[in-house]
Design a protein around this motif. Structure first.
Motif, PDB file in Angstrom:
ATOM      1  N   ARG A  59       0.789  -1.243   0.000  1.00  0.00           N
ATOM      2  CA  ARG A  59       0.000   0.000   0.000  1.00  0.00           C
ATOM      3  C   ARG A  59       0.812   1.279   0.000  1.00  0.00           C
ATOM      4  O   ARG A  59       0.278   2.354  -0.269  1.00  0.00           O
ATOM      5  N   ALA A  60       2.094   1.179   0.356  1.00  0.00           N
ATOM      6  CA  ALA A  60       2.873   2.398   0.575  1.00  0.00           C
ATOM      7  C   ALA A  60       3.326   3.023  -0.736  1.00  0.00           C
ATOM      8  O   ALA A  60       4.463   2.873  -1.142  1.00  0.00           O
ATOM      9  N   ASN A  61       2.419   3.685  -1.408  1.00  0.00           N
ATOM     10  CA  ASN A  61       2.838   4.333  -2.658  1.00  0.00           C
ATOM     11  C   ASN A  61       2.175   5.693  -2.817  1.00  0.00           C
ATOM     12  O   ASN A  61       1.894   6.125  -3.914  1.00  0.00           O
ATOM     13  N   GLU A  62       1.906   6.336  -1.659  1.00  0.00           N
ATOM     14  CA  GLU A  62       1.196   7.614  -1.734  1.00  0.00           C
ATOM     15  C   GLU A  62       2.147   8.764  -2.078  1.00  0.00           C
ATOM     16  O   GLU A  62       2.652   9.443  -1.206  1.00  0.00           O
ATOM     17  N   GLY A  63       2.427   8.919  -3.342  1.00  0.00           N
ATOM     18  CA  GLY A  63       3.260  10.030  -3.775  1.00  0.00           C
ATOM     19  C   GLY A  63       4.731   9.789  -3.476  1.00  0.00           C
ATOM     20  O   GLY A  63       5.074   8.945  -2.659  1.00  0.00           O
ATOM     21  N   ALA A  64       5.578  10.518  -4.166  1.00  0.00           N
ATOM     22  CA  ALA A  64       7.009  10.334  -3.977  1.00  0.00           C
ATOM     23  C   ALA A  64       7.439  11.010  -2.684  1.00  0.00           C
ATOM     24  O   ALA A  64       6.859  11.999  -2.255  1.00  0.00           O
ATOM     25  N   ALA A  65       8.474  10.459  -2.051  1.00  0.00           N
ATOM     26  CA  ALA A  65       8.997  11.067  -0.834  1.00  0.00           C
ATOM     27  C   ALA A  65       9.667  12.391  -1.196  1.00  0.00           C
ATOM     28  O   ALA A  65      10.400  12.465  -2.174  1.00  0.00           O
ATOM     29  N   PRO A  66       9.413  13.450  -0.417  1.00  0.00           N
ATOM     30  CA  PRO A  66      10.132  14.699  -0.659  1.00  0.00           C
ATOM     31  C   PRO A  66      11.576  14.545  -0.191  1.00  0.00           C
ATOM     32  O   PRO A  66      11.932  13.510   0.382  1.00  0.00           O
ATOM     33  N   ASP A  67      12.389  15.565  -0.412  1.00  0.00           N
ATOM     34  CA  ASP A  67      13.780  15.520   0.041  1.00  0.00           C
ATOM     35  C   ASP A  67      13.798  15.514   1.571  1.00  0.00           C
ATOM     36  O   ASP A  67      13.317  16.449   2.207  1.00  0.00           O
ATOM     37  N   LEU A  68      14.321  14.437   2.155  1.00  0.00           N
ATOM     38  CA  LEU A  68      14.246  14.302   3.604  1.00  0.00           C
ATOM     39  C   LEU A  68      15.536  14.736   4.292  1.00  0.00           C
ATOM     40  O   LEU A  68      15.643  14.684   5.509  1.00  0.00           O
ATOM     41  N   GLY A  77      10.902  17.785  12.416  1.00  0.00           N
ATOM     42  CA  GLY A  77      10.477  16.408  12.682  1.00  0.00           C
ATOM     43  C   GLY A  77      10.788  15.995  14.104  1.00  0.00           C
ATOM     44  O   GLY A  77      10.004  15.288  14.743  1.00  0.00           O
ATOM     45  N   ALA A  78      11.942  16.445  14.626  1.00  0.00           N
ATOM     46  CA  ALA A  78      12.307  16.094  15.999  1.00  0.00           C
ATOM     47  C   ALA A  78      11.273  16.632  16.975  1.00  0.00           C
ATOM     48  O   ALA A  78      10.905  15.963  17.947  1.00  0.00           O
ATOM     49  N   ALA A  79      10.771  17.833  16.705  1.00  0.00           N
ATOM     50  CA  ALA A  79       9.756  18.419  17.594  1.00  0.00           C
ATOM     51  C   ALA A  79       8.461  17.608  17.526  1.00  0.00           C
ATOM     52  O   ALA A  79       7.852  17.312  18.562  1.00  0.00           O
ATOM     53  N   HIS A  80       8.042  17.227  16.320  1.00  0.00           N
ATOM     54  CA  HIS A  80       6.832  16.394  16.208  1.00  0.00           C
ATOM     55  C   HIS A  80       7.053  15.057  16.910  1.00  0.00           C
ATOM     56  O   HIS A  80       6.167  14.534  17.576  1.00  0.00           O
ATOM     57  N   TYR A  81       8.234  14.501  16.713  1.00  0.00           N
ATOM     58  CA  TYR A  81       8.529  13.192  17.299  1.00  0.00           C
ATOM     59  C   TYR A  81       8.446  13.261  18.825  1.00  0.00           C
ATOM     60  O   TYR A  81       7.873  12.394  19.465  1.00  0.00           O
ATOM     61  N   ALA A 108       8.205  -0.852  18.274  1.00  0.00           N
ATOM     62  CA  ALA A 108       9.569  -1.074  17.805  1.00  0.00           C
ATOM     63  C   ALA A 108      10.460   0.122  18.125  1.00  0.00           C
ATOM     64  O   ALA A 108       9.977   1.249  18.202  1.00  0.00           O
ATOM     65  N   ASN A 109      11.736  -0.141  18.294  1.00  0.00           N
ATOM     66  CA  ASN A 109      12.697   0.959  18.283  1.00  0.00           C
ATOM     67  C   ASN A 109      12.901   1.333  16.816  1.00  0.00           C
ATOM     68  O   ASN A 109      13.253   0.497  15.990  1.00  0.00           O
ATOM     69  N   LEU A 110      12.665   2.588  16.486  1.00  0.00           N
ATOM     70  CA  LEU A 110      12.570   2.951  15.072  1.00  0.00           C
ATOM     71  C   LEU A 110      13.916   3.070  14.367  1.00  0.00           C
ATOM     72  O   LEU A 110      13.965   3.200  13.148  1.00  0.00           O
ATOM     73  N   VAL A 111      15.004   3.013  15.145  1.00  0.00           N
ATOM     74  CA  VAL A 111      16.311   2.973  14.485  1.00  0.00           C
ATOM     75  C   VAL A 111      16.394   1.704  13.643  1.00  0.00           C
ATOM     76  O   VAL A 111      16.810   1.720  12.480  1.00  0.00           O
ATOM     77  N   THR A 150       8.555  14.171  10.303  1.00  0.00           N
ATOM     78  CA  THR A 150       8.830  13.176  11.338  1.00  0.00           C
ATOM     79  C   THR A 150       9.639  12.008  10.772  1.00  0.00           C
ATOM     80  O   THR A 150      10.572  11.515  11.414  1.00  0.00           O
ATOM     81  N   ILE A 151       9.291  11.596   9.549  1.00  0.00           N
ATOM     82  CA  ILE A 151      10.039  10.498   8.918  1.00  0.00           C
ATOM     83  C   ILE A 151      11.476  10.940   8.648  1.00  0.00           C
ATOM     84  O   ILE A 151      12.418  10.163   8.807  1.00  0.00           O
ATOM     85  N   ALA A 152      11.643  12.205   8.251  1.00  0.00           N
ATOM     86  CA  ALA A 152      13.005  12.718   8.022  1.00  0.00           C
ATOM     87  C   ALA A 152      13.807  12.598   9.304  1.00  0.00           C
ATOM     88  O   ALA A 152      14.974  12.180   9.306  1.00  0.00           O
ATOM     89  N   PHE A 153      13.175  12.933  10.430  1.00  0.00           N
ATOM     90  CA  PHE A 153      13.870  12.800  11.702  1.00  0.00           C
ATOM     91  C   PHE A 153      14.186  11.339  12.004  1.00  0.00           C
ATOM     92  O   PHE A 153      15.311  10.996  12.383  1.00  0.00           O
ATOM     93  N   VAL A 154      13.196  10.454  11.809  1.00  0.00           N
ATOM     94  CA  VAL A 154      13.411   9.031  12.117  1.00  0.00           C
ATOM     95  C   VAL A 154      14.577   8.500  11.283  1.00  0.00           C
ATOM     96  O   VAL A 154      15.450   7.794  11.796  1.00  0.00           O
TER      97      VAL A 154
END
Ligand code: HEC
Ligand code: HEC
Length: 290
Positions: A59-68, A77-81, A108-111, A150-154
């Protein structure tokens, strides 16, 4: 030959029936331990984990990832996280809160996740959540852009030390700005006359926990009687017996029932205006048979 084929077919159907009955018996006798204090058996865990992974990949195909990679994005992202995720997933040098420690599956540990998953897959999971796991869907509280931050931070956290994380989150105070989506006290970007979308409304009703208090046709598991059943809501004259059942009144009721009825036991659930409109449109489709 045909007789042999027939025997085989009969034997196969018998096996199927027996298998089904056996599975039914396991369920009926309550043999499987669903407690969170004991972990899943290894085969069940493997099947569930694999099914989750395959489901996300499909399912993970919702648009291209922006520059992270942009430092700005990682900082936001760190603040949202820190606001939404660290409580369950922890962060470099930070343990999850107590509530996460009793969860099965354990968050999960997201690292580890960031090393194995594509950014688009993590984005999808954060936006849509994971059924029966405790991972919430964030789509009503975070915009797509905030989720990408948030994903950029992860992704960046893979190589962060506890000091890096502390410095990053200290530099970025939590931003509780008004959002297009979300519980920000009903942020209003939609004009009052905009019409709602019943399908989006059904999904939003599920999200805002309406089903924990109401019987609602069309929503799986909506079988509680804390408030009145919403069957036939589209054909009723009044809402809560206190105001005429018009689309605008319904939106206002959903956002804050106590403004009409200070004694109402229905809480204000922080619905954004657009979600309230969609839910009102959905409720308007409920007639006597639904
Ligand atoms: C209430 C606890 C909780 C909160 C808050 C939470 N998660 Fe989760 N998350 C989980 C659980 C439980 C799972 C499923 C088990 C697992 O990790 O595989 C999960 C799964 C995930 C996964 C898939 C990981 C994997 O390897 O299977 C990602 C990515 C993720 N969460 C990211 C986030 C982000 C980003 C946030 C903040 C926006 C967040 N989560 C907030 C509990 C939580
Ligand atoms: C914590 C329980 C609770 C939750 C959650 C809840 N409600 Fe209610 N709701 C009630 C109660 C109790 C009433 C009756 C209140 C009254 O009449 O003053 C009510 C009344 C209503 C009414 C008026 C019903 C009528 O018979 O006229 C509607 C419509 C409604 N709720 C829709 C919703 C929707 C949609 C959601 C989700 C966004 C929701 N409720 C979430 C408890 C809840």
């Amino acid at each position: 030959m045909t007789i042999r084929l027939r025997t085989l077919a009969i034997a196969a159907s018998l096996l199927l029936v027996l298998g089904g009955a056996g599975a039914g018996l396991v369920v009926w006798l309550g043999l499987y331990d669903i407690s969170a204090s004991d972990q899943h058996t290894a085969p069940v865990y493997r099947v569930l984990d694999y099914a989750m992974r395959r489901s996300v990949m499909a399912r993970a195909n919702e648009g291209a990832a922006p520059d992270l990679g942009a430092a700005q994005r990682v900082r936001r992202g760190a603040a949202h996280y820190r606001e939404h995720c660290v409580q369950c997933h922890g962060a470099p040098g930070v343990a999850p809160d107590g509530l996460a420690l009793g969860m099965t599956p354990a968050p999960a540990n997201l690292v580890a996740t960031a090393r194995l998953w594509k950014p688009a897959e993590m984005f999808w999971v954060v936006k849509h959540g994971v059924k029966m796991s405790g991972m919430p869907a964030w789509q009503y509280r975070m915009s797509d852009d905030e989720i990408w931050d948030t994903i950029a931070f992860v992704a960046a956290s893979v190589s962060m030390t506890p000091r890096d994380y502390a410095a990053l989150t200290q530099a970025a105070p939590p931003q509780r700005h008004q959002r297009e989506h979300g519980a920000g006290g009903g942020a209003t970007l939609v004009s009052a006359s905009a019409r709602g979308d019943p399908d989006a409304g059904r999904r939003a009703a599920h999200h805002y926990l309406c089903a924990t208090c109401h019987v609602i046709p069309g929503i799986v598991g909506a079988n509680r009687h804390v408030g009145s059943p919403l069957t036939g809501m589209g054909t009723r004259r009044s809402i809560g017996g206190v105001v005429p059942n018009t689309p605008d009144n319904m939106v206002r009721w959903l956002q804050n029932p106590q403004q009409f009825d200070p004694a109402s036991a229905m809480p204000a659930l922080g619905l954004a205006e657009r979600d309230a409109r969609d839910i009102a449109a959905f409720l308007a489709t409920l007639d006597e048979v639904h």
